[in-house]
Design an enzyme around this catalytic site. Sequence first.
Site, PDB file in Angstrom:
ATOM      1  N   ARG A  13     -12.508  -6.299 -22.813  1.00 37.76           N
ATOM      2  CA  ARG A  13     -13.343  -6.132 -21.627  1.00 37.76           C
ATOM      3  C   ARG A  13     -14.347  -7.260 -21.425  1.00 37.76           C
ATOM      4  O   ARG A  13     -14.494  -7.787 -20.306  1.00 37.76           O
ATOM      5  CB  ARG A  13     -14.141  -4.816 -21.704  1.00 37.76           C
ATOM      6  CG  ARG A  13     -13.395  -3.610 -21.264  1.00 37.76           C
ATOM      7  CD  ARG A  13     -13.806  -2.421 -22.090  1.00 37.76           C
ATOM      8  NE  ARG A  13     -13.349  -2.640 -23.453  1.00 37.76           N
ATOM      9  CZ  ARG A  13     -12.125  -2.317 -23.872  1.00 37.76           C
ATOM     10  NH1 ARG A  13     -11.303  -1.696 -23.085  1.00 37.76           N
ATOM     11  NH2 ARG A  13     -11.726  -2.599 -25.112  1.00 37.76           N
ATOM     12  N   THR A  14     -15.074  -7.609 -22.456  1.00 32.07           N
ATOM     13  CA  THR A  14     -16.181  -8.553 -22.262  1.00 32.07           C
ATOM     14  C   THR A  14     -15.633  -9.915 -21.829  1.00 32.07           C
ATOM     15  O   THR A  14     -16.069 -10.490 -20.829  1.00 32.07           O
ATOM     16  CB  THR A  14     -17.019  -8.678 -23.545  1.00 32.07           C
ATOM     17  OG1 THR A  14     -17.358  -7.352 -23.971  1.00 32.07           O
ATOM     18  CG2 THR A  14     -18.290  -9.461 -23.307  1.00 32.07           C
TER      19      THR A  14
ATOM     20  N   ARG B 287     -19.206 -14.742 -28.295  1.00 28.41           N
ATOM     21  CA  ARG B 287     -19.204 -13.582 -29.207  1.00 28.41           C
ATOM     22  C   ARG B 287     -18.935 -14.106 -30.601  1.00 28.41           C
ATOM     23  O   ARG B 287     -18.025 -14.933 -30.798  1.00 28.41           O
ATOM     24  CB  ARG B 287     -18.120 -12.574 -28.801  1.00 28.41           C
ATOM     25  CG  ARG B 287     -17.945 -11.464 -29.842  1.00 28.41           C
ATOM     26  CD  ARG B 287     -17.038 -10.368 -29.392  1.00 28.41           C
ATOM     27  NE  ARG B 287     -17.680  -9.551 -28.376  1.00 28.41           N
ATOM     28  CZ  ARG B 287     -17.144  -8.440 -27.868  1.00 28.41           C
ATOM     29  NH1 ARG B 287     -15.965  -8.013 -28.315  1.00 28.41           N
ATOM     30  NH2 ARG B 287     -17.771  -7.741 -26.946  1.00 28.41           N
TER      31      ARG B 287
ATOM     32  N   HIS C 187     -25.691  -6.499 -27.797  1.00 28.50           N
ATOM     33  CA  HIS C 187     -24.648  -6.767 -26.792  1.00 28.50           C
ATOM     34  C   HIS C 187     -25.337  -6.597 -25.430  1.00 28.50           C
ATOM     35  O   HIS C 187     -25.129  -5.613 -24.729  1.00 28.50           O
ATOM     36  CB  HIS C 187     -23.502  -5.776 -26.990  1.00 28.50           C
ATOM     37  CG  HIS C 187     -22.227  -6.116 -26.281  1.00 28.50           C
ATOM     38  ND1 HIS C 187     -22.147  -7.075 -25.284  1.00 28.50           N
ATOM     39  CD2 HIS C 187     -20.972  -5.605 -26.419  1.00 28.50           C
ATOM     40  CE1 HIS C 187     -20.889  -7.131 -24.848  1.00 28.50           C
ATOM     41  NE2 HIS C 187     -20.166  -6.246 -25.523  1.00 28.50           N
TER      42      HIS C 187
ATOM     43  N   LYS D  87     -11.165 -25.940 -39.129  1.00 27.23           N
ATOM     44  CA  LYS D  87     -11.181 -27.151 -39.974  1.00 27.23           C
ATOM     45  C   LYS D  87     -12.530 -27.310 -40.662  1.00 27.23           C
ATOM     46  O   LYS D  87     -12.789 -28.325 -41.305  1.00 27.23           O
ATOM     47  CB  LYS D  87     -10.935 -28.388 -39.105  1.00 27.23           C
ATOM     48  CG  LYS D  87      -9.633 -28.375 -38.347  1.00 27.23           C
ATOM     49  CD  LYS D  87      -9.567 -29.623 -37.445  1.00 27.23           C
ATOM     50  CE  LYS D  87      -8.638 -29.407 -36.277  1.00 27.23           C
ATOM     51  NZ  LYS D  87      -8.878 -30.397 -35.205  1.00 27.23           N
TER      52      LYS D  87
END
Length: 302
Positions: free
Chosen positions: A51-52, A101, A129, A80
Amino acid sequence: MKNRSLVSISDFSKEEYLRILELAQHFERSPIQKILEGYVVATLFFEPSTRTRLSFESAVNRLGGKVIGFSDASVSSTSKGESLADTIRTVSNYSDLIVMRHPIEGSARWASEVATVPIINAGDGANQHPTQCLLDLYTILQTQGTLDNLNVAFVGDLKYGRTVHSNVIALTHFNTTFHLVSPEELKLPSAVKMHIKEKNLQYYQYTDINEVIQNADILYMTRIQRERFSDPMEYERVKNSYILNNPMLAGAKDNLRVLHPLPRVNEINTDVDDNPKAYYFQQALNGVYVRQALIASILGLV
Ligand code: CP
């Protein structure tokens, strides 16, 4: 809000939340507006999301902007050994705004300190959030006609649930009475409860969900966050603590709406989906309008 990062919901004032919600209503009425032409938004997802990420990308696309980024950090140079700071400095050169995120609490704040463009925190570990919080406020306003003086019940993983942390902090601006339902091991952290105490608001703690349903205006269900547990046995003990079903909603108030940030695992039985009180899929849709409003505000386009 122009050029400001949104890392914690505390970064914005009550007036700024209300401004975003008002703008979100404008985008709900008229979602396709090409005000972002020529702008590039980066979405850097070091943790899974449906969703986000997709609602941010949908928001940018509907506003006529372009999206770059990754949804799997293993395909980025993080694999890396590149540091988060170097990644953020680099992506700042390629974009006007970064949505990130990351599994580590505090990573979004760190990113905002090294970035040369605004950062929007799309979830940092178990911490916050804030954009989910804004869309939740929008949904509460849409379903209740007000944000003030409501009885809001949060159910499930209140310890690791970052959406709950942001929501509780934001709702302290609206004279909310908090009903906190969780297993003993997953209570709301003291640091979040402090926000309630500072405003002299009431909160009540429960382990039985049935104690809160009759009086609640909003029943905010949450998933037990398996990925945050260091001990898998502890997760096994609590994973089925709350499973909402239709008969449990029988005595609820007419205005009660069931919200959930999603994804759900098994904490809301699918028989609830057709109940008029179920509102979690509309809630997810609201994410597009609220994120349109937020992006447009931060880029100074409205
Ligand atoms: N609500 C929420 O953050 O959902 P995703 O994890 O799918 O983005």
